[in-house]
Design an enzyme around this catalytic site. Structure first.
Site, PDB file in Angstrom:
ATOM      1  N   TRP A 193       1.111  -0.649  -0.270  1.00 36.17           N
ATOM      2  CA  TRP A 193      -0.314  -0.075  -0.422  1.00 36.17           C
ATOM      3  C   TRP A 193       1.105   1.328   0.551  1.00 36.17           C
ATOM      4  CZ3 TRP A 193      -4.469   1.909  -1.076  1.00 36.17           C
ATOM      5  CH2 TRP A 193      -4.754   3.625   0.008  1.00 36.17           C
ATOM      6  N   TYR A 197       0.287   0.504  -4.649  1.00 37.08           N
ATOM      7  CA  TYR A 197      -0.788  -0.559  -4.502  1.00 37.08           C
ATOM      8  C   TYR A 197      -2.036  -0.122  -4.515  1.00 37.08           C
ATOM      9  CZ  TYR A 197       3.576  -2.672  -7.255  1.00 37.08           C
ATOM     10  OH  TYR A 197       4.363  -3.574  -7.842  1.00 37.08           O
ATOM     11  N   CYS A 227     -10.502 -11.999 -12.014  1.00 35.33           N
ATOM     12  CA  CYS A 227      -9.276 -12.960 -12.227  1.00 35.33           C
ATOM     13  C   CYS A 227     -10.087 -14.086 -12.207  1.00 35.33           C
ATOM     14  CB  CYS A 227      -8.314 -12.776 -11.189  1.00 35.33           C
ATOM     15  SG  CYS A 227      -9.838 -13.880  -9.593  1.00 35.33           S
TER      16      CYS A 227
END
Length: 240
Positions: A193, A197, A227
Site C-alpha cells: 500500500w 498499490y 481474475c
C-alpha cells in the site's frame, strides 16, 4: 430452508440490503451453519473481512489460493495476519507448479486475453473449486465491494454463482468506511500500500497506481479487472 438469491423474499432481501456487515455475516452463518467459508487474497484491505468475520466465528475455514506468483510482501502479510488472528487457513495451489506451467505454456499473461483467461482458470478458479468441494462449502463469504470496479457495481448482498451462494457483507462500504474500520481495530494494510498499490494479485499482473490510471487498470495490464473467481462463466466446472 437454506435461502439463496432466487428464493429470498422481498422483505428479507430488503433487510439484507439495509443490514450491517455484522448482521449479514450472522445471517450467512445462521442459514448455512458449518457449510460456509471465507475467502481471502491477502490483498490491500483484506484484514477488514478477516477481522470482521472471525470476530463472529473464529474457526471459520479461510480459503487462500496461492498461485505461486504472489509478491514476497504478500506471503509475509499472510504470516502476520495468520498469527495475529489465529486464522483457520486452508491453502490451495494450482495442480501444476509455476515452473512446469511456464515450461509448457510460456508466460500466458503476456499472450493476450484468451491465454490470460486460461492462466486464471488454472491458477485461481480450479484451486478455488477444489477448495469449496473439499470443504463441503455451500456458501462463500467474500469481501467484494461495489465501488471497487464497474464489474462489481451491480452485485447484491447475496448472489448465486453456480452451486455456491455468495455473501458480500461489505458490498456497500465506501473507502472511508473501510479506512475507519481498519483504524478503529488497528488493522494493517498490505505492505505494498505504501508503494502505491491499490490492488494486489500476482506480481506479473499487478501495477501500482500511476498518473491517469484507475484501480481497474492496475490489474492485468488493463485487459480486465476480474481474475475469474467472481465471474459467472460456463468454464467454471463445479461450484463457482
Amino acid at each position: 430452508m437454506i435461502k439463496t438469491e432466487a428464493s429470498l423474499k422481498g422483505e428479507e432481501s430488503a433487510w439484507l440490503e439495509a443490514a450491517t456487515a455484522e448482521e449479514r455475516v450472522g445471517w450467512a452463518l445462521e442459514q448455512f451453519g458449518e457449510k460456509v467459508v471465507l475467502s481471502t487474497s491477502f490483498g490491500i484491505q483484506s484484514a477488514v473481512m478477516l477481522h470482521l468475520v472471525t470476530q463472529i466465528r473464529p474457526e471459520i475455514p479461510v480459503i487462500f489460493v496461492d498461485t505461486g506468483y504472489l509478491f514476497p510482501e504478500t506471503y509475509q502479510f499472510v504470516e502476520e495476519l495468520v498469527e495475529r488472528m489465529q486464522l483457520n487457513l486452508k491453502v490451495y495451489a494450482p495442480l501444476w507448479t509455476a515452473a512446469r506451467q511456464e515450461a509448457i505454456h510460456g508466460k500466458r499473461w503476456e499472450k493476450g486475453l484468451e491465454e490470460l483467461e486460461a492462466y486464471n482458470r488454472d491458477n485461481k478458479v480450479e484451486p478455488m473449486n477444489r477448495a469449496l468441494k473439499d470443504l463441503g462449502a455451500e456458501a462463500w463469504i467474500s469481501g467484494l465491494r461495489r465501488v471497487q470496479s464497474s464489474t462489481r457495481a451491480q452485485l447484491q448482498v447475496v448472489q448465486k454463482q453456480k452451486r455456491t451462494t455468495k455473501i458480500h457483507p461489505i458490498i456497500d462500504w465506501s473507502e472511508k468506511q473501510v479506512y475507519e474500520y481498519m483504524k478503529a481495530n488497528e488493522l494493517p494494510f498490505h505492505p505494498l500500500w505504501e508503494q502505491g498499490y491499490v490492488s494486489v494479485g500476482d506480481w506479473h499482473s499487478t501495477a501500482p497506481l500511476g498518473a491517469g490510471m484507475d484501480a481497474e487498470s492496475t490489474r492485468f495490464g488493463g485487459l480486465k479487472r476480474e481474475c475469474g473467481l467472481h465471474e459467472k462463466s460456463d468454464q467454471q466446472d463445479w461450484q463457482i
